[in-house]
Design a protein around this motif. Structure first.
Motif, PDB file in Angstrom:
ATOM      1  N   LYS A  75     -15.691  -4.427   2.750  1.00 36.09           N
ATOM      2  CA  LYS A  75     -14.937  -5.241   1.797  1.00 36.09           C
ATOM      3  C   LYS A  75     -13.441  -5.208   2.094  1.00 36.09           C
ATOM      4  CE  LYS A  75     -18.109  -5.105  -2.136  1.00 36.09           C
ATOM      5  NZ  LYS A  75     -18.269  -4.740  -3.564  1.00 36.09           N
ATOM      6  N   GLU A  76     -12.943  -4.077   2.564  1.00 36.53           N
ATOM      7  CA  GLU A  76     -11.518  -3.974   2.847  1.00 36.53           C
ATOM      8  C   GLU A  76     -11.204  -4.743   4.126  1.00 36.53           C
ATOM      9  OE1 GLU A  76      -8.069  -0.567   3.584  1.00 36.53           O
ATOM     10  OE2 GLU A  76     -10.091  -0.005   2.943  1.00 36.53           O
ATOM     11  N   SER A  77     -10.194  -5.580   4.062  1.00 42.78           N
ATOM     12  CA  SER A  77      -9.831  -6.437   5.181  1.00 42.78           C
ATOM     13  C   SER A  77      -8.386  -6.195   5.562  1.00 42.78           C
ATOM     14  CB  SER A  77     -10.040  -7.905   4.803  1.00 42.78           C
ATOM     15  OG  SER A  77      -9.452  -8.766   5.763  1.00 42.78           O
ATOM     16  N   LEU A  78      -8.090  -6.283   6.855  1.00 38.97           N
ATOM     17  CA  LEU A  78      -6.700  -6.206   7.294  1.00 38.97           C
ATOM     18  C   LEU A  78      -5.944  -7.486   6.957  1.00 38.97           C
ATOM     19  CD1 LEU A  78      -7.104  -4.565  10.830  1.00 38.97           C
ATOM     20  CD2 LEU A  78      -6.818  -3.462   8.603  1.00 38.97           C
ATOM     21  N   VAL A  79      -6.663  -8.592   6.839  1.00 35.85           N
ATOM     22  CA  VAL A  79      -6.034  -9.901   6.636  1.00 35.85           C
ATOM     23  C   VAL A  79      -6.033 -10.308   5.172  1.00 35.85           C
ATOM     24  CG1 VAL A  79      -6.261 -12.373   7.133  1.00 35.85           C
ATOM     25  CG2 VAL A  79      -6.588 -10.689   8.960  1.00 35.85           C
ATOM     26  N   ILE A  80      -7.164 -10.154   4.511  1.00 35.10           N
ATOM     27  CA  ILE A  80      -7.334 -10.696   3.168  1.00 35.10           C
ATOM     28  C   ILE A  80      -6.746  -9.731   2.141  1.00 35.10           C
ATOM     29  CG2 ILE A  80      -8.984 -11.559   1.478  1.00 35.10           C
ATOM     30  CD1 ILE A  80      -8.760 -13.208   4.078  1.00 35.10           C
ATOM     31  N   VAL A  81      -5.904 -10.261   1.266  1.00 34.88           N
ATOM     32  CA  VAL A  81      -5.313  -9.423   0.224  1.00 34.88           C
ATOM     33  C   VAL A  81      -5.754  -9.858  -1.169  1.00 34.88           C
ATOM     34  CG1 VAL A  81      -3.281  -8.862   1.592  1.00 34.88           C
ATOM     35  CG2 VAL A  81      -3.223 -10.868   0.100  1.00 34.88           C
ATOM     36  N   ASP A  82      -6.359 -11.021  -1.281  1.00 35.67           N
ATOM     37  CA  ASP A  82      -6.599 -11.571  -2.606  1.00 35.67           C
ATOM     38  C   ASP A  82      -8.052 -11.970  -2.832  1.00 35.67           C
ATOM     39  OD1 ASP A  82      -4.928 -14.098  -4.634  1.00 35.67           O
ATOM     40  OD2 ASP A  82      -5.547 -12.077  -5.086  1.00 35.67           O
ATOM     41  N   SER A  83      -8.944 -11.469  -1.978  1.00 43.48           N
ATOM     42  CA  SER A  83     -10.324 -11.957  -2.064  1.00 43.48           C
ATOM     43  C   SER A  83     -11.045 -11.456  -3.309  1.00 43.48           C
ATOM     44  CB  SER A  83     -11.096 -11.537  -0.816  1.00 43.48           C
ATOM     45  OG  SER A  83     -11.122 -10.127  -0.709  1.00 43.48           O
ATOM     46  N   LEU A  84     -10.546 -10.400  -3.942  1.00 40.82           N
ATOM     47  CA  LEU A  84     -11.239  -9.869  -5.109  1.00 40.82           C
ATOM     48  C   LEU A  84     -10.699 -10.446  -6.417  1.00 40.82           C
ATOM     49  CD1 LEU A  84     -11.582  -6.134  -4.027  1.00 40.82           C
ATOM     50  CD2 LEU A  84     -13.193  -8.022  -3.741  1.00 40.82           C
ATOM     51  N   ARG A  85      -9.578 -11.160  -6.367  1.00 47.38           N
ATOM     52  CA  ARG A  85      -9.046 -11.770  -7.588  1.00 47.38           C
ATOM     53  C   ARG A  85      -9.581 -13.200  -7.674  1.00 47.38           C
ATOM     54  NH1 ARG A  85      -4.655 -14.742  -9.073  1.00 47.38           N
ATOM     55  NH2 ARG A  85      -3.647 -14.611  -7.040  1.00 47.38           N
ATOM     56  N   ARG A  86     -10.628 -13.353  -8.443  1.00 52.44           N
ATOM     57  CA  ARG A  86     -11.351 -14.622  -8.472  1.00 52.44           C
ATOM     58  C   ARG A  86     -10.766 -15.559  -9.516  1.00 52.44           C
ATOM     59  NH1 ARG A  86     -15.477 -14.139  -4.517  1.00 52.44           N
ATOM     60  NH2 ARG A  86     -15.513 -11.931  -4.028  1.00 52.44           N
ATOM     61  N   SER A  87     -10.923 -16.837  -9.253  1.00 50.43           N
ATOM     62  CA  SER A  87     -10.550 -17.838 -10.254  1.00 50.43           C
ATOM     63  C   SER A  87     -11.484 -19.031 -10.115  1.00 50.43           C
ATOM     64  CB  SER A  87      -9.087 -18.270 -10.076  1.00 50.43           C
ATOM     65  OG  SER A  87      -8.840 -18.683  -8.748  1.00 50.43           O
ATOM     66  N   LEU A 402      -5.231 -16.182   0.128  1.00 52.90           N
ATOM     67  CA  LEU A 402      -6.081 -15.160   0.720  1.00 52.90           C
ATOM     68  C   LEU A 402      -5.286 -14.085   1.450  1.00 52.90           C
ATOM     69  CD1 LEU A 402      -8.806 -17.493   2.280  1.00 52.90           C
ATOM     70  CD2 LEU A 402      -9.110 -16.003   0.292  1.00 52.90           C
ATOM     71  N   SER A 403      -4.260 -14.486   2.184  1.00 53.72           N
ATOM     72  CA  SER A 403      -3.634 -13.558   3.127  1.00 53.72           C
ATOM     73  C   SER A 403      -2.218 -13.153   2.749  1.00 53.72           C
ATOM     74  CB  SER A 403      -3.619 -14.188   4.532  1.00 53.72           C
ATOM     75  OG  SER A 403      -2.837 -15.372   4.553  1.00 53.72           O
ATOM     76  N   LEU A 618      11.611  -9.561  13.243  1.00 55.43           N
ATOM     77  CA  LEU A 618      11.341 -10.550  14.291  1.00 55.43           C
ATOM     78  C   LEU A 618      10.392  -9.897  15.284  1.00 55.43           C
ATOM     79  CD1 LEU A 618      12.101 -13.376  15.431  1.00 55.43           C
ATOM     80  CD2 LEU A 618      13.827 -12.207  16.820  1.00 55.43           C
ATOM     81  N   THR A 619       9.263 -10.551  15.541  1.00 58.72           N
ATOM     82  CA  THR A 619       8.214  -9.916  16.332  1.00 58.72           C
ATOM     83  C   THR A 619       7.687 -10.891  17.383  1.00 58.72           C
ATOM     84  OG1 THR A 619       6.000  -8.921  16.203  1.00 58.72           O
ATOM     85  CG2 THR A 619       6.547 -10.548  14.536  1.00 58.72           C
ATOM     86  N   ARG A 620       7.336 -10.337  18.548  1.00 58.29           N
ATOM     87  CA  ARG A 620       6.869 -11.190  19.644  1.00 58.29           C
ATOM     88  C   ARG A 620       5.408 -11.572  19.487  1.00 58.29           C
ATOM     89  NH1 ARG A 620       7.951  -8.999  25.592  1.00 58.29           N
ATOM     90  NH2 ARG A 620       5.811  -8.201  25.460  1.00 58.29           N
ATOM     91  N   SER A 621       4.688 -10.850  18.672  1.00 55.31           N
ATOM     92  CA  SER A 621       3.283 -11.163  18.464  1.00 55.31           C
ATOM     93  C   SER A 621       2.988 -11.186  16.975  1.00 55.31           C
ATOM     94  CB  SER A 621       2.399 -10.161  19.186  1.00 55.31           C
ATOM     95  OG  SER A 621       1.096 -10.678  19.343  1.00 55.31           O
ATOM     96  N   TYR A 622       1.857 -11.774  16.611  1.00 55.39           N
ATOM     97  CA  TYR A 622       1.641 -12.115  15.199  1.00 55.39           C
ATOM     98  C   TYR A 622       0.155 -12.322  14.967  1.00 55.39           C
ATOM     99  CZ  TYR A 622       4.131 -13.964  11.029  1.00 55.39           C
ATOM    100  OH  TYR A 622       4.714 -14.144   9.785  1.00 55.39           O
ATOM    101  N   PHE A 623      -0.291 -12.001  13.745  1.00 56.52           N
ATOM    102  CA  PHE A 623      -1.682 -12.268  13.396  1.00 56.52           C
ATOM    103  C   PHE A 623      -1.749 -12.796  11.968  1.00 56.52           C
ATOM    104  CE2 PHE A 623      -6.205 -11.053  12.575  1.00 56.52           C
ATOM    105  CZ  PHE A 623      -6.757 -11.816  13.584  1.00 56.52           C
ATOM    106  N   ALA A 624      -2.907 -13.297  11.604  1.00 56.31           N
ATOM    107  CA  ALA A 624      -3.117 -13.862  10.273  1.00 56.31           C
ATOM    108  C   ALA A 624      -2.736 -12.850   9.208  1.00 56.31           C
ATOM    109  CB  ALA A 624      -4.583 -14.270  10.113  1.00 56.31           C
ATOM    110  N   GLY A 625      -1.975 -13.286   8.214  1.00 53.35           N
ATOM    111  CA  GLY A 625      -1.536 -12.432   7.124  1.00 53.35           C
ATOM    112  C   GLY A 625      -0.201 -11.772   7.349  1.00 53.35           C
ATOM    113  N   GLN A 626       0.320 -11.843   8.550  1.00 48.41           N
ATOM    114  CA  GLN A 626       1.552 -11.123   8.862  1.00 48.41           C
ATOM    115  C   GLN A 626       2.764 -11.699   8.140  1.00 48.41           C
ATOM    116  OE1 GLN A 626       1.468  -9.947  12.918  1.00 48.41           O
ATOM    117  NE2 GLN A 626       3.628  -9.425  13.016  1.00 48.41           N
ATOM    118  N   GLN A 627       2.643 -12.939   7.656  1.00 46.32           N
ATOM    119  CA  GLN A 627       3.755 -13.543   6.923  1.00 46.32           C
ATOM    120  C   GLN A 627       4.107 -12.743   5.674  1.00 46.32           C
ATOM    121  OE1 GLN A 627       0.696 -14.975   7.080  1.00 46.32           O
ATOM    122  NE2 GLN A 627       0.025 -15.021   4.936  1.00 46.32           N
ATOM    123  N   ARG A 628       3.167 -12.008   5.118  1.00 45.35           N
ATOM    124  CA  ARG A 628       3.450 -11.264   3.885  1.00 45.35           C
ATOM    125  C   ARG A 628       4.357 -10.070   4.126  1.00 45.35           C
ATOM    126  NH1 ARG A 628      -2.236 -10.028   4.683  1.00 45.35           N
ATOM    127  NH2 ARG A 628      -2.602  -7.788   5.071  1.00 45.35           N
TER     128      ARG A 628
END
Length: 954
Positions: A75-87, A402-403, A618-628
């Protein structure tokens, strides 16, 4: 709780009973908390699999498919931060014949109970997207380093007419990924892999997987010898490779047949001819290629050095890359089956290491022409989120639900930044800073690149006292000049570094590179490795080191270089995986996520240490969710060549359309050809022109930063006063500051509304399919159409003005109708920039730095032809009080029908807020063509004190 329809089928469903008789050729299913589990076992029409449909929101659904004996992903994800807050407002599940329907207020998922194939539909049952049926090859068991997983493959049926974007940053000049293109999602210097796909049909797919992934046409690349090859001499089976002295091409050293060209890595160097000085060589590949297929072929090149490619006598590419940092490009070529095509490739290797690989994609077979696929090396399940929206901005908002949201970057970061590779002493950086102030060139940030440490002490973050004897004083003096300081921090530690023993003892390092004895390229060469940010203790320890050695001295921002991690340039992927072994699991499974965890440690560390100061990474590499994590990306070590400048446009736009909004590049390019080191007069003028064009482009990005190898990149080192290059660079730096309120308001909109600042044309004009593939223009915010000039000597450039708006020249105000291609003026000093009708563009006074003086007078340029709205945003600029509501918004409206401009009531407040200001209003129309460079501009003055006021401007 979900609201289920009161039918017999739903009654059976709620009680977990198969809802269709006792048929053995139909899947069974049962309720879960927010969806359904469907089980396929022993069916002739489906692979054995369990499918979980899980509603996150009415417009977001997670799909997970896996073999029945496999465990669900954690259930714990490196990318997803909001998957358990349902609406989820309403959820129903019913079955009609052999299809199960999961319905929310906005979506219908129709799943075949025979095959497991899912169709995504809107609430009116219109198909948005469909899966391709999973087959035996969808889940292939594999293992690495004691970790068992599946190699995964999932295809989707897409509309051939939709535009597909995102997937990170890639140097292929491709804008629309529909139509058989292949892109590899992995972290590599100049390449960023983000597994998010965005469609003009207003959906997104977040492929929830951390491993190296191929997207689009996932068929394996074919080697050169998949073509029928004919040599220069007419013999079948190879191309003729001729090795000669580059300055004396008639002096042939060696001629040999080559049918596979694959010199990708250091481990491939032995395949090249021995006893030939490739650094002095010219290599010519000549002959013919013949395909067994009709259709569009894509030739993929990886290269270093100079590369020219001709097919049937037409020069299709002319490129250069530094020897240690191979680049890529692709050539799309229509070919007829069984027809020979003349091919000639000239390669000038540039240095001691030589890299050149040529593979190709065959034309898509008919059954795959409407398919887009993801194929990942490792995972527990096919796992993705389907996000639906009213438009593409709404889809990106779902992705950030999500991220994670992207925090507002500090106000100073929207000024101009100066960097070079590198300031070698504190005297150098301070001298340059003083010259900026003496010349009155606006600037906010001085950047200290790598090797400020003693040669052996990489990773210590200590300044070399012989070159930086007073770093505390240096930083203070720069601050006293109203400049911030960003510094390069690598996640790398030398074995001889003063901090290595402590990190090694605590088990925070990847040990393999040390035991391999692989040395870096600094000084005598040092064995080194990277720390492991997947361990919370290591993240904290790394931040504590940064805090103690750098942050406490006053460093303002972090330049996280080599964050792929770049273990060593040009080692192959197997070696990289062997070195990179995170504590969390195998490198194969987690390959793409190092930059995410590295940024997490810095962001959380600084916010914990100093909660009131905004983080900037400022980073040379990046992955989903890194904007947070307040992370911006730059495009890595690109070359200072015209083709590289053009490639950045599509790279930056697609990165931004990946839901990750902060992106920039080295204005001027990083890697420099030797001809510019001691240039002829012609080369010097080309250097000045290219840098000028790059500055013009860079002014319209989230961060405006000049950087690169020698020659130095400060405007006054590129050209002197009186030269048009100098004048133009200063013009765009000043313009950057005049547009500060516009740019900062876009940043606020990015946080509060999940907006995207760098915008592909299709985002705002999805009904205009001519915008879908445009790869050399973009929208900067809602108003400005940016058209960089990327050709030497050009004074005109082709511009497409999207249909559905009128367009005004920014500088002079001339109006053009949309839906047309024009040849726009592009004099040396300017790039074409157009303003969309209905825009309200705030323009401020000239500044020397972003907080030099209050913005108490703004000029509002209002463009006729459509209703307009702009929300002028302000806050304290350097802290997180905006998260607590301490900010203000002034909503400005233009009614095109009655010509009325309304400056609305100010909402919100913050400490130090201006209580009153003056707006100068300028109306731009076809009858009143006024630009920001126009003289004697007619204005209407509005004194504003926070209350709503309206004036008629037409």
């Amino acid at each position: 709780m979900c609201k289920l329809r009161l039918t017999v089928l739903c009654y059976l469903f709620v009680h977990g009973i198969q809802a269709i008789g006792q048929s053995t050729d139909i899947a069974t299913y049962q309720k879960t908390d927010y969806g359904v589990k469907i089980s396929f076992i022993g069916l002739a029409t489906s692979v054995d699999q369990d499918i979980y449909l899980d509603a996150v929101r009415d417009d977001i659904v997670r799909v997970t498919a896996l073999p029945p004996d496999a465990a669900l992903p954690a259930k714990e994800s490196l990318v997803i931060v909001d998957s358990l807050r349902r609406s989820v407002n309403a959820l129903s599940i019913d079955v009609l014949q052999d299809t199960l329907y999961l319905r929310t207020e906005k979506l219908v998922l129709a799943t075949s109970l025979r095959t497991g194939r899912i169709l995504f539909k809107d609430k009116n049952e219109k198909i948005i997207l469909g899966e391709r049926k999973r087959v035996d090859g969808s889940f292939r068991p594999n293992a690495y380093n004691g970790d068992s997983f599946y190699a995964l493959n999932q295809g989707f049926d897409v509309d051939q007419n939709e535009g597909l974007y995102g997937l990170g940053q890639h140097q292929n000049a491709v804008m629309n990924y529909n139509g058989g293109k292949q892109v590899t999602l992995l972290q590599y210097n100049t390449e960023i892999g983000i597994p998010f796909l965005l469609s003009t049909n207003n959906y997104g797919l977040l492929w929830h997987n951390y491993s190296i992934t191929t997207a689009g046409d996932v068929r394996p690349m074919l080697p050169l010898n998949a073509f029928k090859l004919t040599s220069k001499e007419g013999l079948t089976g190879w191309l003729t490779a001729t090795y000669s002295h580059r300055d004396h091409p008639d002096s042939v050293w060696l001629t040999r047949p080559e049918s596979i060209i694959d010199y990708s890595y250091l481990t491939d160097q032995h395949k090249l001819p021995k006893d030939i000085a490739l650094a002095n060589a010219k290599v010519r590949y000549e002959g013919q290629v013949t395909s067994p297929y009709d259709g569009l072929h894509r030739l993929h090149f990886k290269y270093a050095g100079y590369m020219k490619v001709w097919i049937d006598g037409e020069l299709l590419e002319d490129r250069w890359r530094e020897s240690w940092n191979a680049g890529t490009f692709e050539i799309a070529k229509e070919m007829e089956a069984s027809k020979p095509y003349d091919i000639r490739i000239e390669w000038l290797p540039d240095g001691g290491e030589s890299y050149f690989t040529l593979n190709w994609q065959s034309p898509l077979p008919t059954e795959l022409k409407s398919t887009f696929s993801f194929a990942s090396e490792a995972g527990d399940a096919i796992d993705y989120y389907f996000i639906y929206g009213q438009d593409m901005d709404d889809v990106i908002a779902g992705y950030r639900h999500l991220s994670g949201r992207a925090p507002i970057m500090p106000l100073w970061s929207f000024g101009y930044w100066q960097s070079r590779e590198r300031y070698k002493t504190q005297e150098e950086i301070e001298e340059v800073a003083r010259e900026f102030r003496e010349r009155r060139i606006p600037i906010d940030n001085m950047v200290q690149d790598w090797s400020y440490w003693a040669e052996h002490d990489w990773g210590s973050h200590d300044f070399d006292k012989s070159r930086f004897p007073d770093p505390d004083g240096m930083i203070k003096r720069l601050h006293d000049m109203h400049m911030r300081v960003m510094i390069s921090v690598w996640p790398k530690i030398n074995e001889e570094s003063s901090v290595y023993p402590m990190f090694n003892k605590k088990g925070w390092l990847y040990a393999r590179n040390i035991y391999d004895g692989r040395k870096d390229w600094i000084g005598k060469g040092y064995t080194s490795t990277f720390y492991d940010p997947f361990q919370q203790g290591a993240r904290q320890g790394f931040w504590d080191l940064m805090n103690d050695k750098l942050y406490k001295k006053g460093i303002d921002a972090w330049w996280m270089d080599a964050s792929e991690p770049d273990i060593h340039s040009n080692i192959n992927l197997d070696e990289r995986k062997a070195v990179f072994q995170p504590a969390i699991g195998s490198s194969v499974r987690y390959y793409n996520t190092f930059p995410l965890m590295n940024a997490k440690g810095i962001y959380e560390g600084q916010r914990q240490t100093d909660p009131n100061n905004r983080v900037f990474i400022l980073t040379r590499s990046y992955f989903a969710g890194q904007q947070r994590y307040s992370a911006a990306a730059w495009s890595g070590d690109i070359a200072s060549r015209w083709h590289d400048m053009k490639d950045q446009i599509a790279a930056g736009v697609n990165f931004s359309m990946s839901g990750t909004p902060y992106w920039t590049m080295d204005a001027g390019g990083f890697l420099v050809e030797k001809r510019f080191h001691k240039p002829t007069q012609a080369d010097l003028e080309e250097w000045r022109e290219m840098n000028t064009r790059w500055y013009q482009y860079g002014a319209f990005l989230p961060m405006f930063r000049a950087h690169g190898q020698f020659p130095f990149r400060e405007p006054f080192n590129i050209a002197g006063e009186g030269h048009p290059a100098y004048a133009s660079m200063l013009y765009y730096i000043h313009l950057r500051y005049k547009l500060l309120m516009y740019n900062y308001s876009l940043a606020a909109k990015t946080f509060f509304d999940n907006y995207t600042m760098i915008r592909g044309l299709a985002m705002d004009f999805p009904q205009d399919q001519q915008t879908y593939a445009v790869n050399d223009q973009y929208l900067w915010g809602p108003s400005l159409l940016i058209n960089p000039v990327t050709e030497k000597g050009a004074t005109k450039r082709t511009v497409y003005l999207p249909q559905g708006a009128a367009w005004y020249d920014l500088y002079a105000g001339k109006r053009y109708e949309g839906g047309h291609v024009i040849q726009a003026d592009a004099p040396y000093e300017r790039i074409p920039v157009f303003v969309r009708s209905g825009s309200i563009l705030p323009v401020g006074k000239e500044l020397q730095y972003t907080d030099e003086k209050p913005q108490d007078e703004l000029t509002l340029f209002v463009y006729d032809g459509a209703d307009g709205v702009f929300e002028l945003y302000e806050d304290e600029g350097d802290n997180y009080n905006y998260e607590k509501g301490k900010c203000s918004i002034i909503r400005i409206l233009y009614n095109n029908q009655d010509g009325k401009l309304t400056i609305g009531e100010r909402k919100g407040s913050f400490d130090g807020m201006l209580q009153k200001r003056t707006f100068q209003v300028v109306f731009v129309s076809s009858q009143t063509p006024i630009g920001i460079d126009s003289e004697h501009i007619k204005k209407k003055t509005v004194s504003y004190q926070g209350k709503s006021t309206s004036i008629t401007i037409r």
